[in-house]
Write a protein that holds these residues in place. Structure first.
Motif, PDB file in Angstrom:
ATOM      1  N   TYR A 186      -8.207  10.878   2.638  1.00  0.00           N
ATOM      2  CA  TYR A 186      -8.132  11.289   4.040  1.00  0.00           C
ATOM      3  C   TYR A 186      -7.612  12.616   4.097  1.00  0.00           C
ATOM      4  N   GLY A 187      -7.998  13.440   5.177  1.00  0.00           N
ATOM      5  CA  GLY A 187      -7.603  14.603   5.473  1.00  0.00           C
ATOM      6  C   GLY A 187      -7.815  15.313   6.685  1.00  0.00           C
ATOM      7  N   PHE A 188      -6.828  16.177   7.333  1.00  0.00           N
ATOM      8  CA  PHE A 188      -6.807  16.857   8.524  1.00  0.00           C
ATOM      9  C   PHE A 188      -7.292  18.443   8.110  1.00  0.00           C
ATOM     10  N   ASN A 189      -8.554  18.784   8.887  1.00  0.00           N
ATOM     11  CA  ASN A 189      -8.894  20.124   8.947  1.00  0.00           C
ATOM     12  C   ASN A 189      -9.028  20.595   7.298  1.00  0.00           C
ATOM     13  N   GLY A 193      -3.515  14.546   3.509  1.00  0.00           N
ATOM     14  CA  GLY A 193      -3.097  15.862   3.696  1.00  0.00           C
ATOM     15  C   GLY A 193      -3.447  16.656   4.749  1.00  0.00           C
ATOM     16  N   HIS A 194      -3.061  17.918   4.974  1.00  0.00           N
ATOM     17  CA  HIS A 194      -3.476  18.732   6.031  1.00  0.00           C
ATOM     18  C   HIS A 194      -3.915  20.039   5.321  1.00  0.00           C
ATOM     19  N   SER A 195      -4.928  20.801   5.713  1.00  0.00           N
ATOM     20  CA  SER A 195      -5.248  21.975   5.321  1.00  0.00           C
ATOM     21  C   SER A 195      -5.327  22.223   3.618  1.00  0.00           C
ATOM     22  N   ASN A 196      -4.818  23.081   3.148  1.00  0.00           N
ATOM     23  CA  ASN A 196      -4.438  22.865   1.543  1.00  0.00           C
ATOM     24  C   ASN A 196      -4.254  21.441   1.123  1.00  0.00           C
ATOM     25  N   GLY A 197      -3.513  20.680   1.721  1.00  0.00           N
ATOM     26  CA  GLY A 197      -3.312  19.322   1.341  1.00  0.00           C
ATOM     27  C   GLY A 197      -4.639  18.555   1.358  1.00  0.00           C
ATOM     28  N   ALA A 198      -5.277  18.878   2.612  1.00  0.00           N
ATOM     29  CA  ALA A 198      -6.728  18.028   2.814  1.00  0.00           C
ATOM     30  C   ALA A 198      -7.441  18.533   1.543  1.00  0.00           C
ATOM     31  N   THR A 199      -7.611  19.743   1.202  1.00  0.00           N
ATOM     32  CA  THR A 199      -8.404  20.167   0.197  1.00  0.00           C
ATOM     33  C   THR A 199      -8.178  19.509  -1.228  1.00  0.00           C
ATOM     34  N   PRO A 225      -7.106  23.973  17.408  1.00  0.00           N
ATOM     35  CA  PRO A 225      -6.854  24.862  16.103  1.00  0.00           C
ATOM     36  C   PRO A 225      -6.711  24.063  14.962  1.00  0.00           C
ATOM     37  N   HIS A 226      -6.652  25.007  14.001  1.00  0.00           N
ATOM     38  CA  HIS A 226      -6.170  24.628  12.511  1.00  0.00           C
ATOM     39  C   HIS A 226      -4.992  23.479  12.481  1.00  0.00           C
ATOM     40  N   TRP A 227      -4.208  23.877  13.294  1.00  0.00           N
ATOM     41  CA  TRP A 227      -2.786  22.957  13.130  1.00  0.00           C
ATOM     42  C   TRP A 227      -2.803  21.934  14.073  1.00  0.00           C
ATOM     43  N   PHE A 228      -3.832  21.172  14.255  1.00  0.00           N
ATOM     44  CA  PHE A 228      -4.088  20.237  15.188  1.00  0.00           C
ATOM     45  C   PHE A 228      -2.879  18.894  15.081  1.00  0.00           C
ATOM     46  N   PRO A 229      -2.320  18.565  13.837  1.00  0.00           N
ATOM     47  CA  PRO A 229      -1.262  17.699  13.848  1.00  0.00           C
ATOM     48  C   PRO A 229      -0.167  18.209  14.323  1.00  0.00           C
ATOM     49  N   GLN A 230       0.049  19.276  14.665  1.00  0.00           N
ATOM     50  CA  GLN A 230       1.127  19.665  15.396  1.00  0.00           C
ATOM     51  C   GLN A 230       1.359  19.234  16.616  1.00  0.00           C
ATOM     52  N   ALA A 265       1.060  -1.284  -0.028  1.00  0.00           N
ATOM     53  CA  ALA A 265      -0.055  -0.282   0.061  1.00  0.00           C
ATOM     54  C   ALA A 265       1.014   1.392   0.105  1.00  0.00           C
ATOM     55  N   ILE A 266       0.359   2.159  -0.693  1.00  0.00           N
ATOM     56  CA  ILE A 266       1.176   3.459  -0.541  1.00  0.00           C
ATOM     57  C   ILE A 266       0.286   4.867  -0.362  1.00  0.00           C
ATOM     58  N   MET A 267       0.878   5.693   0.389  1.00  0.00           N
ATOM     59  CA  MET A 267      -0.036   6.800   0.706  1.00  0.00           C
ATOM     60  C   MET A 267       0.902   8.125   0.443  1.00  0.00           C
ATOM     61  N   PHE A 268       0.176   9.117  -0.344  1.00  0.00           N
ATOM     62  CA  PHE A 268       0.704  10.428  -0.688  1.00  0.00           C
ATOM     63  C   PHE A 268       0.202  11.222   0.391  1.00  0.00           C
ATOM     64  N   PHE A 269       0.985  12.022   1.182  1.00  0.00           N
ATOM     65  CA  PHE A 269       0.822  13.104   1.831  1.00  0.00           C
ATOM     66  C   PHE A 269       1.019  14.539   1.202  1.00  0.00           C
ATOM     67  N   LEU A 270      -0.051  15.258   1.060  1.00  0.00           N
ATOM     68  CA  LEU A 270       0.025  16.384   0.370  1.00  0.00           C
ATOM     69  C   LEU A 270      -0.034  17.774   1.666  1.00  0.00           C
ATOM     70  N   HIS A 271       1.080  18.540   1.597  1.00  0.00           N
ATOM     71  CA  HIS A 271       1.291  19.528   2.421  1.00  0.00           C
ATOM     72  C   HIS A 271       0.674  20.770   2.214  1.00  0.00           C
ATOM     73  N   GLY A 272       0.172  21.440   3.309  1.00  0.00           N
ATOM     74  CA  GLY A 272      -0.668  22.594   3.217  1.00  0.00           C
ATOM     75  C   GLY A 272       0.161  23.753   2.811  1.00  0.00           C
ATOM     76  N   ALA A 273      -0.802  24.953   3.164  1.00  0.00           N
ATOM     77  CA  ALA A 273       0.221  26.407   2.956  1.00  0.00           C
ATOM     78  C   ALA A 273       1.056  26.418   1.508  1.00  0.00           C
ATOM     79  N   VAL A 274       0.124  26.193   0.548  1.00  0.00           N
ATOM     80  CA  VAL A 274       0.713  26.179  -0.897  1.00  0.00           C
ATOM     81  C   VAL A 274       1.057  27.581  -1.422  1.00  0.00           C
ATOM     82  N   GLN A 275       0.457  28.382  -0.810  1.00  0.00           N
ATOM     83  CA  GLN A 275       0.693  29.786  -1.154  1.00  0.00           C
ATOM     84  C   GLN A 275       2.000  30.417  -0.763  1.00  0.00           C
ATOM     85  N   ILE A 276       2.795  29.883   0.482  1.00  0.00           N
ATOM     86  CA  ILE A 276       3.818  30.055   0.913  1.00  0.00           C
ATOM     87  C   ILE A 276       5.097  29.380   0.617  1.00  0.00           C
TER      88      ILE A 276
END
Length: 558
Positions: free
Chosen positions: A318-321, A295-301, A380-385, A211-222
């Protein structure tokens, strides 16, 4: 407890305390540097860094040395600056990219006072040499990762489509890998590259599919594209993915996106994840029916966006926030019926308020969708932290273990407003009809968002403000298909669709008997499917999927 164990625990405890104390001083020094207005302020910052180095010599990190070197250069204390730079380059670690501060485009401005010193040429040359060695190693590692017999799988000797089909389905001749972690350079455009980081399970066995899982990071704008990544990606916010992926023998992949090239908006980078998956499938043994996205945030979107727009390669999402919304077109929520979504939400999330998640939960329940929303109160939004997020991860990996893609499911629904994303498993919308009246069953599903959440981190306070927003936008006309098949009989209904295709697999029908297709109650096709060699090869080379191999295609014009 045995004396030596007590000593080990004591030493580990002291080491942790020292690391925490060093970090506090280093953070203080960094903030003093950021806020500095004159040489006195820079001097104060440097003094704090030197205090941290003296008190906690075993905790000195590359960021501290780098910043101390820059400040020393600014203060024209050249000997100190070169001393810090030498120590910086001497850090011995697989994660060592300490040369970067001396080879970046900012180095001549940050170290401008060092440029006239003859030592600058020597240390800059040393850094460049380290950089060359680093990238040569990355290139060699990528070559080793990508080397394998899968890329030599060719079909000229196959006389029939049936032979090609069997060659694909039976291939399992992958090579072992020398390392566990790889940073892979990925071509985005002819002039731009980024990277994805692949972390294999311990004792990876090339004869076993994983099995393989891609994690997509958030904060794509920065974020910016990066030509390499290192093992640091496995820690910090991703530490629990690393822990539970290892326990469950799941391959993790961490792509690097940017403001323009990402998985959410604009559409320029949406191709990246399927294309990265295609590359990976040529190098290691992936279970095609167990490919997942999180993913998380933008990554979850982003994860939610693949569910809505291009779910074909994936078994679960799957996605956080998550902000459950497509940014590049309509959000066709019924597309979830072909797959699943596992959402982790918090009540203090500014990105997507709890009331919006509640409304979405009602819709998903009404649709009888395979949808979960796990709500955590007070975060808050950064729950995975936070460490308190850890209990979520065993749930995710248990869910993942029980899931398997079924691309041959007997019922299907798909809707799109861009035929670029017109395919879902065995059905494909080729052309939309923007003139006809849509069917009664084809409706936009939407809801109102009436409150937004604000989180005051300083005072740890949650406030809500009234608003009136629609959850989804529908900027273009869409087309939709719903269909089913059984015993070689397909029944398809369409709305605002001008042409479509049905893809056929031997796992769906009896290829020795005719397949009959009715569209909107009218018989459109009745013929035996064939093993179309050209179609099999063309489709396979688009995805390198060994589980879903289409042998024939029925094109239907309405």
């Amino acid at each position: 407890m045995k004396p030596y164990l007590i000593l080990v625990l004591f030493v580990c405890s002291i080491t942790k305390i020292n690391a925490q104390s060093y970090n506090k001083l280093a953070d203080s020094a960094l903030h003093l540097m950021w806020e500095a207005k004159d040489t006195t302020d820079y001097r104060n910052s440097l003094n704090v860094y030197e205090k941290a180095f003296k008190l906690y010599p075993n905790s000195i990190d590359k960021t501290g040395l780098y910043k101390a070197a820059v400040i020393s250069a600014e203060l024209k204390e050249l000997d100190k600056s070169f001393e810090f730079l030498e120590k910086l380059l001497s850090i011995n670690s697989d994660l060592n990219t300490t040369w970067s501060s001396l080879t970046s485009r900012y180095s001549t401005s940050e170290y401008k006072n060092l440029l006239v010193d003859k030592r600058w040429t020597l240390i800059a040359g040393k850094a460049q040499s380290m950089k060359d060695i680093f990238f040569k190693k990355l290139k060699d590692n990528q070559f080793e990762f990508e080397t394998g017999r899968f890329k030599t799988l060719t079909f000229p000797k196959a006389k029939t489509g049936a032979e090609v089909y069997q060659m694909i389905k039976s291939f399992n001749d992958f090579k072992s890998k020398k390392q566990r972690n790889y940073s892979i350079k990925f071509k985005v455009t002819d002039s731009l590259s980024t990277s994805y980081f692949v972390s294999l399970p311990a004792n990876y066995n090339p004869k076993k599919s994983y099995a393989i899982m891609f994690f997509l990071h958030g904060a794509v704008q920065i974020n910016t594209l990066a030509e390499y990544q290192n093992e640091s990606i496995l820690g910090d916010w991703n530490r629990f993915y690393t822990k539970y992926a290892a326990l469950n023998q799941v391959i993790m992949v961490y792509p690097k996106g940017s403001k323009k090239y990402n998985w959410m908006a604009p559409d320029d980078g949406f191709f990246m994840i399927p294309e990265m998956l295609k590359e990976i499938k040529q190098s290691i043994n992936i279970d095609d029916d167990k490919v997942f996205i999180t993913g998380h945030s933008n990554g979850a979107t982003g994860s939610f966006s693949y569910l809505m727009k291009q779910q074909n390669p994936f078994a679960g999402f799957y996605g956080f926030n998550t902000q459950s919304k497509i940014r590049t077109g309509g959000t066709f929520i019924k597309n979830v019926l072909n797959r699943s979504y596992f959402n982790v939400s918090t009540n203090a999330d500014y990105y997507y308020p709890p009331d919006a998640n509640d409304s979405l939960n009602v819709i998903m329940t009404d649709l009888k969708a395979d949808y979960q929303d796990h709500r955590y109160i007070g975060w808050p939004h950064w729950f995975p932290q936070f460490d308190e997020s850890e209990p979520v991860y065993p749930m995710i990996f248990r869910d993942l273990a029980g899931r398997k893609r079924n691309a041959f499911q007997p019922t299907i629904y798909w809707e799109c407003d861009d035929v670029k994303y017109g395919k879902a498993d065995w059905i494909q919308i080729n052309q939309l009809d923007t003139v006809t009246k849509r069917s009664d069953w084809h409706r936009n599903i939407n809801f109102d968002i009436l409150k937004l959440v604000n989180y005051d981190q300083k005072n740890d306070k949650i406030t809500a403000t009234d608003t009136l927003l629609k959850a989804f936008n529908f900027p273009r006309k869409s087309g939709a298909i719903k269909g089913n098949y059984k015993n070689n009989l397909f029944n398809i209904e369409t709305s605002d669709v001008k042409s479509l295709s049905i893809f056929i697999s031997p796992e769906m029908v009896d290829v020795n008997k005719p397949v009959v297709v009715f569209v909107n109650g009218v018989k459109k096709i009745e013929r035996k499917p064939i093993y179309n060699k050209e179609l099999i090869i063309n489709n396979f080379e688009k995805t390198y999927d060994r589980k879903v191999v289409w042998i024939d295609k029925f094109d239907i014009q309405l």
